[in-house]
Structures are given as C-alpha cells and as structure tokens.
Design a protein around this motif. Structure first.
Motif, PDB file in Angstrom:
ATOM      1  N   ALA A 197       0.915  -1.184   0.090  1.00 35.00           N
ATOM      2  CA  ALA A 197      -0.055  -0.017   0.003  1.00 35.00           C
ATOM      3  C   ALA A 197       0.839   1.302  -0.053  1.00 35.00           C
ATOM      4  CB  ALA A 197      -0.839   0.046   1.079  1.00 35.00           C
ATOM      5  N   ILE A 198       2.042   1.286   0.928  1.00 36.81           N
ATOM      6  CA  ILE A 198       2.871   2.481   0.808  1.00 36.81           C
ATOM      7  C   ILE A 198       3.413   2.515  -0.547  1.00 36.81           C
ATOM      8  CG2 ILE A 198       5.049   3.128   1.759  1.00 36.81           C
ATOM      9  CD1 ILE A 198       4.255   1.721   4.435  1.00 36.81           C
ATOM     10  N   ALA A 199       4.166   1.695  -1.150  1.00 36.37           N
ATOM     11  CA  ALA A 199       4.927   1.535  -2.380  1.00 36.37           C
ATOM     12  C   ALA A 199       3.945   1.817  -3.513  1.00 36.37           C
ATOM     13  CB  ALA A 199       5.507   0.177  -2.598  1.00 36.37           C
ATOM     14  N   GLY A 200       2.598   1.842  -3.472  1.00 42.78           N
ATOM     15  CA  GLY A 200       1.813   2.014  -4.458  1.00 42.78           C
ATOM     16  C   GLY A 200       1.353   3.544  -4.590  1.00 42.78           C
ATOM     17  N   GLY A 201       1.959   4.145  -3.700  1.00 46.20           N
ATOM     18  CA  GLY A 201       1.615   5.520  -3.645  1.00 46.20           C
ATOM     19  C   GLY A 201       2.603   6.377  -4.351  1.00 46.20           C
TER      20      GLY A 201
END
Length: 368
Positions: A197-201
């Motif tokens: 979820a973090i890397a997707g931003g």
C-alpha cells in the motif's frame, strides 16, 4: 507534441509516474524532437530509458559527466534523442527529490543514488542485532532527500516470540519519530500488504545493507522472482551484493520501485535538516535551553542534559545526534572555507574554556 502523441506518451509512461507536471516541465524539449522518458537503469556511462517507443539505450556523457551531483541517475526524467548511434540523453528534468550520500573519496563529493523518490524504504534485517545508529543515519539521508522514510524490519520469522518482536518495533519507533515502522516476513507473508500500500503511492527506493532482504521484498511486491536472491551467511547474517545496479521497476498494483545494491558506507552529505528531523525531540528540547547556542555538553540550564538525567531522553540518542552533527559539519566544512574558519574559531574557544576550567580546578599555585 500533438494531442494524440501526448496521449500516447501519457498512456505509456503513466505507470512510471508521468503526470501533468512532468509533461509541462518537458515542454522546452518538444521543439527539438526529443522524447520524454524515465531512467530505469544506469551503468558505465550508459542508461536504459523507458519511453513511449519502448526501452531505449542511451549515452549519458552529454549531461555534465564530471560532476557527480549532476550525472544522470536512476529515477530521473530525461529528454532523449529518438535515434542516432550512439543515442544521447540531452538533459534531465528538474528533480523533485534526490537521495544523496557522500562518496568515500577524499574530495568528499556527493553521490546521487536515486531521484524523484516519494518513499525511502529502509530495510533492516532482524537476523542481526539492531544497529539503531545505522538506522538513524539512513533516516537522516532519507529526510534530507525530501522523501518520506519508512523502516521495514525484515525476516520477522526469525524472531518468533511476539513480545520480542513488539520490543524491537518499539525500539525502532523511538529512534524514528514520525516514521512508519513495518514488520515484514516474506516467509510468513506478514506486513507485505502494508508495504504494498505504501509502495503503491508513488516512487519508492529500497535501501539497506547487503543481506537485509531488499531483493526478496522487491520480488514480493512485484509478484515474481525478478530480482536475484542469495542466501545470507550463517556466521554473521550478512549477504553479498545480489543487486549490482539501481533498477527501476513498475509494480503491478501501481507505483514504482527502485532496488539498490547493499550500501556498506552511508556517509552524510549536507544533511543537517535531515539529522534535525531524525532527532526532533532533541531539537524541541533545545528550544528550552537557557542559551540559544547551547552545545548540550556542560552548559547550565541545558534542557537536553536535564532530559538525559531524568531518563526522558536516552543518552544513546544524544550521543548519536552529536556524532551525526559532527560528521555532517566536517563534510560541509570541506567545501565551505567560511565554515572551516568558524569551526577552528570554535575549537580555540572551547580549548580556552577547557584550559581555564582546568587551571581553576588546580588552583593558583599549581605551577610552583
């Protein structure tokens, strides 16, 4: 660039982070027929650039080759020639963020590791004893870059006791104010959804020592064994450099990931603001010191030393803060003559104070 070609560029490059702001920044290069693209890999003066025409191989020599702070690096958005043998990168677009460390050379130059990064993911292996000082060092560089740091404690399966895990997370959280700390185990699948979820931003860069599990994390986020993985040594839990170049990869769930080689040395490079961010509680305490230029060493009315005495501030944190500030000051002083003069003046002042204190302690007749 026509509306149709602009649309094709947007479609092709959007997975790599292209947006309207980058399109606007590229406008001056359109008239020259150059192509926009993002650097996905750099090695030996050459780079791979993903463009609307596919991945192109280009030479970087045209872009200030002798200045390590201005060379093309992974993550850069560039203007590249559509053809030619060799094909050249003509310019890179102004960087939003840049992760920089000092080189090991005596000239004390900065080295850019990655550009245009939104999240700096610091991988720390639980196969070894936690080195909080090294974590703080990585975080100082991450904050200074302009990216949001994230600490990922890898190989959590090697710490099966839940209470011990909780204590390790708490220790890192204390050393990383304002930074998310994620416990991850690729074996158990723990924490990977949070990390995804973090890397997707946006764009994330994976940082850490060899053997920290960066390539394993990259494969987990990519959903495939794209990055090679080597076993760590049983003797000391360390690994060899699995990744030898910085590689930029589009994630299937959105976002972009830059995997980096293991970093043995992480020298600061003009990172005073980053150090202050890592030790924000010390900076807050310092505002309550009696003297505005308090060095937090022996001055009366020092709120920082008072916090150490009461246990509010761990002495290890203050020692680490002093160490990183001194190191950063030395690095900056090598390229700033005025600062070097100020440091020498400060040394003389402290030396005079020390000698006066020693003479007062010995008394007026100690020489006779």
């Amino acid at each position: 660039m026509t509306s149709s070609s602009a649309a094709s560029v947007s479609t092709a490059l959007a997975p790599y982070g292209w947006d309207d702001s980058w399109a606007e920044a590229f406008t001056p290069y359109e008239a020259d027929g150059l192509l926009p693209g993002r650097v996905v890999r750099v090695d030996r003066g050459q780079c791979d650039v993903v463009t609307a025409d596919g991945v192109l191989r280009a030479d970087t020599a045209f872009v200030t080759p002798h200045d390590p702070m201005r060379v093309v690096c992974t993550g850069d958005w560039v203007a590249v020639e559509p053809g030619g043998n060799p094909r050249y990168v003509r310019a890179y677009l102004p960087r939003r963020t840049a992760f920089v460390r000092s080189t090991s050379s005596k000239r004390s130059e900065g080295q850019i590791l990655a550009a245009n990064v939104d999240h700096a993911i610091v991988a720390v292996s639980l196969a070894l004893e936690l080195d909080l000082g090294r974590v703080e060092r990585f975080l100082a560089l991450a904050w200074e870059s302009g990216a949001q740091p994230v600490v990922v404690l890898t190989k959590a399966d090697l710490v099966p006791d839940a209470v011990t895990r909780a204590h390790l997370v708490q220790d890192v959280e204390t050393s990383a104010p304002g930074v998310p700390v994620v416990l991850v185990s690729s074996v158990e699948g723990v924490g990977l959804d949070v990390l995804a979820a973090i890397a997707g931003g946006g764009t994330s860069v994976l940082l850490g020592q060899s053997g920290a599990g960066k390539s394993t994390l990259a494969n987990a986020l990519l959903g495939a064994d794209v990055m090679a993985v080597q076993a760590t040594r049983d003797v000391d839990g360390k690994g060899r450099h699995t990744t030898t170049t910085r590689n930029l990869l589009a994630l299937p769930g959105g976002g972009v990931l830059i995997d980096t080689p293991g970093l043995r040395g992480v020298g600061l490079w003009d990172a005073e603001t980053g150090v202050g961010q890592v030790f924000s509680e010390i900076e807050d305490l310092a505002e309550r010191c009696r003297f505005h230029d308090c060095a937090h060493e022996a001055e009366p009315g020092c709120a920082v030393l008072a916090a150490v005495e009461t246990g509010e501030l761990p002495e290890r944190r203050l020692d680490s803060y002093r160490k990183l500030l001194r190191e950063n000051q030395r690095i900056v002083a090598k390229t700033d003559a005025r600062l070097r003069a100020e440091i020498r003046k400060d040394w003389k002042r402290k030396g005079a104070i020390g000698r006066a204190a020693m003479e007062a302690k010995r008394g007026p007749h100690w020489r006779s």
